[in-house]
Motif scaffolding. Structure first.
Motif, short mmCIF file in Angstrom:
data_model
loop_
_atom_site.label_atom_id
_atom_site.label_comp_id
_atom_site.label_asym_id
_atom_site.label_seq_id
_atom_site.Cartn_x
_atom_site.Cartn_y
_atom_site.Cartn_z
N LEU A 98 0.86 -1.17 0.00
CA LEU A 98 0.00 0.00 0.00
C LEU A 98 0.90 1.23 0.00
N LYS A 99 0.70 2.11 -0.97
CA LYS A 99 1.47 3.34 -1.07
C LYS A 99 0.60 4.49 -0.59
N VAL A 100 1.11 5.26 0.39
CA VAL A 100 0.28 6.27 1.05
C VAL A 100 0.98 7.63 0.99
N GLY A 101 0.26 8.64 0.48
CA GLY A 101 0.79 9.99 0.43
C GLY A 101 1.70 10.23 -0.75
N GLY A 102 1.16 10.71 -1.87
CA GLY A 102 1.97 10.95 -3.06
C GLY A 102 3.04 12.00 -2.82
N GLN A 103 4.19 11.81 -3.44
CA GLN A 103 5.30 12.75 -3.27
C GLN A 103 5.06 14.06 -4.02
N SER A 104 4.12 14.07 -4.97
CA SER A 104 3.80 15.30 -5.71
C SER A 104 2.32 15.29 -6.04
N GLU A 105 1.81 16.42 -6.50
CA GLU A 105 0.39 16.52 -6.82
C GLU A 105 0.00 15.61 -7.99
N ALA A 106 0.97 15.26 -8.81
CA ALA A 106 0.68 14.42 -9.97
C ALA A 106 0.53 12.94 -9.60
N LEU A 107 0.87 12.57 -8.38
CA LEU A 107 0.84 11.18 -7.96
C LEU A 107 -0.34 10.92 -7.02
N LEU A 108 -0.86 9.71 -7.07
CA LEU A 108 -1.99 9.33 -6.22
C LEU A 108 -1.55 9.28 -4.75
N ASP A 109 -2.47 9.66 -3.86
CA ASP A 109 -2.17 9.65 -2.43
C ASP A 109 -2.48 8.31 -1.77
N TYR A 110 -3.11 7.41 -2.50
CA TYR A 110 -3.38 6.08 -1.94
C TYR A 110 -3.51 5.08 -3.07
N PHE A 196 10.66 6.61 -4.49
CA PHE A 196 9.72 6.74 -5.59
C PHE A 196 8.29 6.87 -5.09
N GLU A 197 7.54 7.76 -5.66
CA GLU A 197 6.07 7.82 -5.64
C GLU A 197 5.43 8.28 -4.34
N SER A 198 5.70 7.67 -3.22
CA SER A 198 4.88 7.88 -2.03
C SER A 198 5.68 8.43 -0.85
N THR A 199 4.95 8.78 0.22
CA THR A 199 5.57 9.21 1.46
C THR A 199 5.93 8.03 2.34
N ILE A 200 5.10 7.01 2.29
CA ILE A 200 5.39 5.78 3.03
C ILE A 200 4.75 4.59 2.30
N ASP A 201 5.46 3.48 2.30
CA ASP A 201 4.93 2.23 1.75
C ASP A 201 4.76 1.24 2.90
N ILE A 202 3.65 0.51 2.89
CA ILE A 202 3.40 -0.53 3.87
C ILE A 202 3.18 -1.83 3.13
N LEU A 203 4.00 -2.83 3.39
CA LEU A 203 3.89 -4.13 2.74
C LEU A 203 3.37 -5.14 3.75
N GLU A 204 2.19 -5.66 3.49
CA GLU A 204 1.57 -6.64 4.38
C GLU A 204 2.07 -8.04 4.05
N LEU A 205 2.35 -8.83 5.09
CA LEU A 205 2.90 -10.17 4.92
C LEU A 205 2.06 -11.19 5.67
N VAL A 206 1.60 -12.21 4.94
CA VAL A 206 0.82 -13.30 5.54
C VAL A 206 1.40 -14.62 5.03
N PRO A 207 1.81 -15.53 5.90
CA PRO A 207 2.31 -16.83 5.42
C PRO A 207 1.28 -17.51 4.53
N LYS A 208 1.76 -18.11 3.45
CA LYS A 208 0.83 -18.81 2.55
C LYS A 208 0.10 -19.93 3.26
N SER A 209 0.76 -20.56 4.22
CA SER A 209 0.12 -21.65 4.96
C SER A 209 -1.07 -21.15 5.77
N ALA A 210 -1.00 -19.90 6.22
CA ALA A 210 -2.10 -19.33 7.00
C ALA A 210 -3.22 -18.81 6.13
N ALA A 211 -2.87 -18.45 4.87
CA ALA A 211 -3.86 -17.89 3.97
C ALA A 211 -4.67 -18.96 3.25
N SER A 212 -4.15 -20.19 3.24
CA SER A 212 -4.84 -21.27 2.51
C SER A 212 -6.01 -21.83 3.30
#
Length: 212
Positions: A98-110, A196-212
């Motif tokens: 998830l990319k949050v807060g665009g670095q410029s007005e031309a970029l998406l904020d979410y 690049f692109e955002s103010t902060i990136d959040i990468l969510e992690l879920v083990p595949k074994s838990a998601a199945s």
């Protein structure tokens, strides 16, 4: 000292060998390096500012009308939602960014990307993280930090590239983040002020074994 990632794991393994009886080499797991001795000055600064980046990113996203989407993600996007630490188990993961807060007005904020494949390995006392699919793929090491988290230091692999750059060689590709546990089988990798692109990136992690 600079990271070459998977080559570093092999080098660390060699450094952790000692001679046993008869001159035979006996593998010993090396102590994880201090991340401060590896991180660039720029990345140490980014890590110190992780919470400021998070608050600014959320403010930008809410101001541009994404408040409901942010709230829907619950603890994932709450800066203080970390729970007691447990190492993420080695194996394959589902991961999304998830990319949050665009670095410029031309970029998406979410922007919320779909799920991709990631992997965590435990090699000779070092933990490595690799995003296996997608056009932007972090690859690096998870190193001890303070409190209920670890530090990620790595580089960004793009497109059809088959090899990662050495950490510290290209400032624009260097990545620094903090990994926290936010659920029974859920972690997040937070990148403050990515290049690049955002103010902060959040990468969510879920083990595949838990998601199945």
């Amino acid at each position: 000292m600079r990271l070459a990632y998977l080559p570093l794991c092999a080098a660390a393994a060699l450094a952790g060998c000692s001679s046993g009886s008869g001159g035979q080499r006996v593998a010993q797991a090396p102590a994880p390096p201090d991340w401060r001795s590896i991180a660039t000055d720029s990345d140490r600064h980014r890590l110190r500012e992780w919470r400021t980046a998070w608050v600014r990113g959320l403010e930008k996203a809410r101001a541009s009308g994404h408040g409901a989407a942010l709230a829907h993600e619950g603890a994932l996007l709450q800066p203080d939602a970390a729970i007691s630490w447990e190492d993420p188990p080695p194996g394959l993961y589902l991961c999304r960014t998830l990319k949050v807060g665009g670095q410029s007005e031309a970029l998406l904020d979410y922007v919320a990307y779909p799920w991709f494949d990631c992997r965590i390995r435990n090699e000779n006392g070092l933990m490595s993280f690799t995003k296996l699919s997608g056009s932007q793929r972090p690859i690096g090491l998870l190193l001890p930090y303070v409190g209920q988290r670890m530090v990620f230091l790595g580089t960004l692999q793009l497109g059809d590239e088959s090899r990662a750059l050495q950490y510290g060689r290209d400032r624009e590709r260097d990545m620094a983040g903090v990994i926290e546990r936010i659920g029974e089988e859920k972690w997040r990798l937070v990148f403050p002020y990515p290049h690049f692109e955002s103010t902060i990136d959040i990468l969510e992690l879920v083990p595949k074994s838990a998601a199945s």
